[in-house]
Write an enzyme that holds these catalytic residues in place. Sequence first.
Site, PDB file in Angstrom:
ATOM      1  N   ASP A  26       0.856  -1.191   0.000  1.00  0.00           N
ATOM      2  CA  ASP A  26       0.000   0.000   0.000  1.00  0.00           C
ATOM      3  C   ASP A  26       0.892   1.241   0.000  1.00  0.00           C
ATOM      4  O   ASP A  26       1.647   1.456   0.944  1.00  0.00           O
ATOM      5  CB  ASP A  26      -0.888  -0.058   1.255  1.00  0.00           C
ATOM      6  CG  ASP A  26      -1.657   1.245   1.471  1.00  0.00           C
ATOM      7  OD1 ASP A  26      -1.867   1.985   0.491  1.00  0.00           O
ATOM      8  OD2 ASP A  26      -2.048   1.493   2.630  1.00  0.00           O
ATOM      9  N   ASN A  28      -0.116   4.511  -0.163  1.00  0.00           N
ATOM     10  CA  ASN A  28      -0.653   5.784   0.328  1.00  0.00           C
ATOM     11  C   ASN A  28      -1.360   5.690   1.681  1.00  0.00           C
ATOM     12  O   ASN A  28      -2.070   6.601   2.083  1.00  0.00           O
ATOM     13  CB  ASN A  28      -1.607   6.394  -0.718  1.00  0.00           C
ATOM     14  CG  ASN A  28      -2.797   5.487  -0.986  1.00  0.00           C
ATOM     15  OD1 ASN A  28      -2.855   4.354  -0.488  1.00  0.00           O
ATOM     16  ND2 ASN A  28      -3.762   5.974  -1.761  1.00  0.00           N
ATOM     17  N   ASP A  30      -3.869   3.992   2.824  1.00  0.00           N
ATOM     18  CA  ASP A  30      -5.317   3.778   3.005  1.00  0.00           C
ATOM     19  C   ASP A  30      -5.629   2.326   3.373  1.00  0.00           C
ATOM     20  O   ASP A  30      -6.801   1.950   3.480  1.00  0.00           O
ATOM     21  CB  ASP A  30      -6.104   4.215   1.764  1.00  0.00           C
ATOM     22  CG  ASP A  30      -5.806   3.357   0.541  1.00  0.00           C
ATOM     23  OD1 ASP A  30      -4.953   2.432   0.645  1.00  0.00           O
ATOM     24  OD2 ASP A  30      -6.408   3.599  -0.517  1.00  0.00           O
ATOM     25  N   ASP A  34      -1.861  -1.223  -3.783  1.00  0.00           N
ATOM     26  CA  ASP A  34      -2.137  -0.495  -5.027  1.00  0.00           C
ATOM     27  C   ASP A  34      -0.987  -0.686  -6.022  1.00  0.00           C
ATOM     28  O   ASP A  34       0.033  -1.299  -5.687  1.00  0.00           O
ATOM     29  CB  ASP A  34      -2.373   0.995  -4.722  1.00  0.00           C
ATOM     30  CG  ASP A  34      -1.350   1.521  -3.724  1.00  0.00           C
ATOM     31  OD1 ASP A  34      -0.145   1.369  -4.003  1.00  0.00           O
ATOM     32  OD2 ASP A  34      -1.757   2.045  -2.656  1.00  0.00           O
ATOM     33  N   ASP A 108      -5.179 -10.186 -15.350  1.00  0.00           N
ATOM     34  CA  ASP A 108      -6.328 -11.080 -15.243  1.00  0.00           C
ATOM     35  C   ASP A 108      -7.415 -10.613 -16.214  1.00  0.00           C
ATOM     36  O   ASP A 108      -7.859  -9.465 -16.145  1.00  0.00           O
ATOM     37  CB  ASP A 108      -6.863 -11.015 -13.797  1.00  0.00           C
ATOM     38  CG  ASP A 108      -7.195 -12.372 -13.231  1.00  0.00           C
ATOM     39  OD1 ASP A 108      -8.003 -13.082 -13.856  1.00  0.00           O
ATOM     40  OD2 ASP A 108      -6.669 -12.707 -12.157  1.00  0.00           O
ATOM     41  N   ASP A 212      -9.719 -15.916 -16.368  1.00  0.00           N
ATOM     42  CA  ASP A 212     -10.583 -16.351 -15.276  1.00  0.00           C
ATOM     43  C   ASP A 212     -11.615 -17.353 -15.801  1.00  0.00           C
ATOM     44  O   ASP A 212     -12.199 -17.153 -16.870  1.00  0.00           O
ATOM     45  CB  ASP A 212     -11.291 -15.111 -14.709  1.00  0.00           C
ATOM     46  CG  ASP A 212     -12.004 -15.381 -13.395  1.00  0.00           C
ATOM     47  OD1 ASP A 212     -11.328 -15.742 -12.423  1.00  0.00           O
ATOM     48  OD2 ASP A 212     -13.241 -15.214 -13.348  1.00  0.00           O
ATOM     49  N   GLU A 284      -7.369 -20.326 -16.118  1.00  0.00           N
ATOM     50  CA  GLU A 284      -7.850 -20.967 -14.904  1.00  0.00           C
ATOM     51  C   GLU A 284      -8.879 -22.001 -15.370  1.00  0.00           C
ATOM     52  O   GLU A 284     -10.038 -21.674 -15.587  1.00  0.00           O
ATOM     53  CB  GLU A 284      -8.510 -19.958 -13.962  1.00  0.00           C
ATOM     54  CG  GLU A 284      -8.930 -20.620 -12.651  1.00  0.00           C
ATOM     55  CD  GLU A 284     -10.150 -19.999 -11.982  1.00  0.00           C
ATOM     56  OE1 GLU A 284     -10.351 -20.223 -10.785  1.00  0.00           O
ATOM     57  OE2 GLU A 284     -10.928 -19.290 -12.654  1.00  0.00           O
ATOM     58  N   HIS A 346      -5.210 -17.158  -4.658  1.00  0.00           N
ATOM     59  CA  HIS A 346      -6.070 -16.359  -3.779  1.00  0.00           C
ATOM     60  C   HIS A 346      -7.391 -17.050  -3.451  1.00  0.00           C
ATOM     61  O   HIS A 346      -8.231 -16.460  -2.772  1.00  0.00           O
ATOM     62  CB  HIS A 346      -6.330 -15.011  -4.441  1.00  0.00           C
ATOM     63  CG  HIS A 346      -7.023 -15.159  -5.772  1.00  0.00           C
ATOM     64  ND1 HIS A 346      -6.425 -15.774  -6.859  1.00  0.00           N
ATOM     65  CD2 HIS A 346      -8.252 -14.816  -6.172  1.00  0.00           C
ATOM     66  CE1 HIS A 346      -7.272 -15.792  -7.855  1.00  0.00           C
ATOM     67  NE2 HIS A 346      -8.391 -15.213  -7.477  1.00  0.00           N
ATOM     68  N   ASP A 347      -7.579 -18.263  -3.965  1.00  0.00           N
ATOM     69  CA  ASP A 347      -8.826 -18.995  -3.714  1.00  0.00           C
ATOM     70  C   ASP A 347      -8.620 -20.225  -2.831  1.00  0.00           C
ATOM     71  O   ASP A 347      -9.589 -20.947  -2.567  1.00  0.00           O
ATOM     72  CB  ASP A 347      -9.438 -19.478  -5.041  1.00  0.00           C
ATOM     73  CG  ASP A 347      -9.840 -18.331  -5.945  1.00  0.00           C
ATOM     74  OD1 ASP A 347     -10.210 -17.259  -5.439  1.00  0.00           O
ATOM     75  OD2 ASP A 347      -9.781 -18.512  -7.185  1.00  0.00           O
TER      76      ASP A 347
HETATM   77  C1  NOJ Z   1     -11.954 -17.434 -10.147  1.00  0.00           C
HETATM   78  C2  NOJ Z   1     -11.225 -16.421  -9.342  1.00  0.00           C
HETATM   79  O1  NOJ Z   1      -9.923 -16.876  -9.091  1.00  0.00           O
HETATM   80  C3  NOJ Z   1     -12.023 -16.194  -8.093  1.00  0.00           C
HETATM   81  O2  NOJ Z   1     -11.328 -15.408  -7.156  1.00  0.00           O
HETATM   82  C4  NOJ Z   1     -13.318 -15.574  -8.491  1.00  0.00           C
HETATM   83  O3  NOJ Z   1     -14.142 -15.442  -7.345  1.00  0.00           O
HETATM   84  C5  NOJ Z   1     -14.051 -16.396  -9.547  1.00  0.00           C
HETATM   85  N1  NOJ Z   1     -13.191 -16.892 -10.578  1.00  0.00           N
HETATM   86  C6  NOJ Z   1     -15.102 -15.581 -10.235  1.00  0.00           C
HETATM   87  O4  NOJ Z   1     -14.513 -14.642 -11.071  1.00  0.00           O
HETATM   88 CA    CA Z   2      -3.446   2.191  -1.179  1.00  0.00          CA
END
Ligand code: NOJ
Ligand code: CA
Length: 551
Positions: A26, A28, A30, A34, A108, A212, A284, A346-347
Amino acid sequence: MDLQHRDREWWRDGVIYQIYPRSFADSNGDGIGDLAGITARLDHLNDGTPASLGIDAVWLSPFYPSPMADFGYDVADYTDVHPIFGTLADFDRLLTAAHSRGIRVIIDLVPNHTSDRHPWFVESRFSRDSPKRDWYVWADSKPDGGPPNNWMSAFPPAGRAWTFDQGTGQWYLHSFLPEQPDLNWWNPEVRRAMDEVMRFWLDRGVDGFRIDVAHRMAKDPELRDNPLVELGGDDDAAGEARAIRLARLGLDQLYDEDWPEVHQILRRFRHTLDAYQQRMAVGEVYLLDLRKLARYYGSGRDELHLAHNFVFLHQPWKPEAFRSVVDEYESLLPADAWPAYFLGNHDHPRVPSRYDEAGNGMARARVAAMMVLTLRCTPFLYYGEEIGMSDGGVPSERVVDVDGRDPERTPMQWDSSPGAGFTTGEPWLPVAPGAQRVNVAAERDDPASMLSLYRRLIWYRRGSVALRRGSYRSLPDGPTGLYAYLREAPGVERLLVALNFSGDPVEWPSRSDLPPDGHLELSTDPSRRPGPVSLAGLAIGPEEGVVVRLT
Ligand code: NOJ
Ligand code: CA
């Protein structure tokens, strides 16, 4: 480094590092990461020397304008930057700074759905006669007044994949949240619009896209009901993982994903990319079926360059589980296709948490790092993995994600300050408890740290033709607990990788098909020094992985 003069197929041997922009740095105060924050931290990723991580490319999760119902995977404008992340000028600065360090940038692309606030959907929803009506998937109620079919959202809390629109009296499809309506990929105007989106970023200089839910763009045009699951009969490597997923949904997703037309769409994407130099797409492809996954490479380099292998990610901590997935996939892929392995994004929960059993999660994560970085593949790393970040504890009052994914999205841990060097403000998700010890500053000069291990592995890989390009052959008949394989570049280099998944020491047996001696190049055990070794009887410690050059 001049990108133009590097190998055209950089994506085959590069290591790709995923950045979740909200959580990386980050600039700035907040509390939200970013683009300028990322630019300021590029030296950690690759400053051209082994003091840095040494990755070749970054994949940026979405930074586009979005209401953030799904933290950016609900895109309201495909060709701009959300003000919270910066501006297009910040993006250009990031791209230039990355390229000047030899780091490629992939972004992405979210083509399956938009935000419900995207002007396309606002117009589509306005009336049944709207010129954009057919850009999304609209359908009438069933005679009983219910939704058009039994398809479910991929997010269990969202329930059905259909939402009724009072204004126009029809339902719209959303494979994810109601705030993420699915585009209708049967409509040629949608295809042309997405071509333009791709060209916008390719013209700006991005090196490619992570696509995605690449397997979901096309669905049954007749919107037939998915059949109820019939379990049993699966005996391939992916069977168990697939069965778990199906059991959760209760439906076999015959009609709402992996519809044949998706390959036509991917060929179109490839055509767009091929008009530029050295650009790529990684999909993905969340299909827990290796046969189907292999098809996403197309035939003759005409679909995805890489497809993320989620079957690999879902394996239990057993050497034979990973071996059988890799061996099966190697036998299924078209000759020219190249695997893409990873163990976190991230999932999904982070490796040290996911594989932990009585405190050995970190030792296992070191073995996992060696595996991903020595297999025949393009390895994908997830930010924080290189320092051994675990899932963050997110108290219920701080939960923000609809699908329980906050723990793997906590702020990157740069130092031991209260904001972990991520922010000077209040971070959007709490800093994980381990950050005092587990951070870049604390690990940088510690040869025993996870960061030092990742650096050693990545820089070794950069210098090794066998690891970057060589063949793969597993050695299935070794001692219990081991996953062992050879990586070979004929006439140049032969490497043995032996990964001890167990908590017991193992001795490498004497084998007539391998030379008696070698040179220990790398170990996940920081106290073990490189040097000549005799292969027969070589001791491999509990949860230790080694790379031995065969001489
Ligand atoms: C896959 C992404 O990695 C996930 O984070 C997202 O929630 C779903 N696709 C929907 O876009
Ligand atoms: Ca920021």
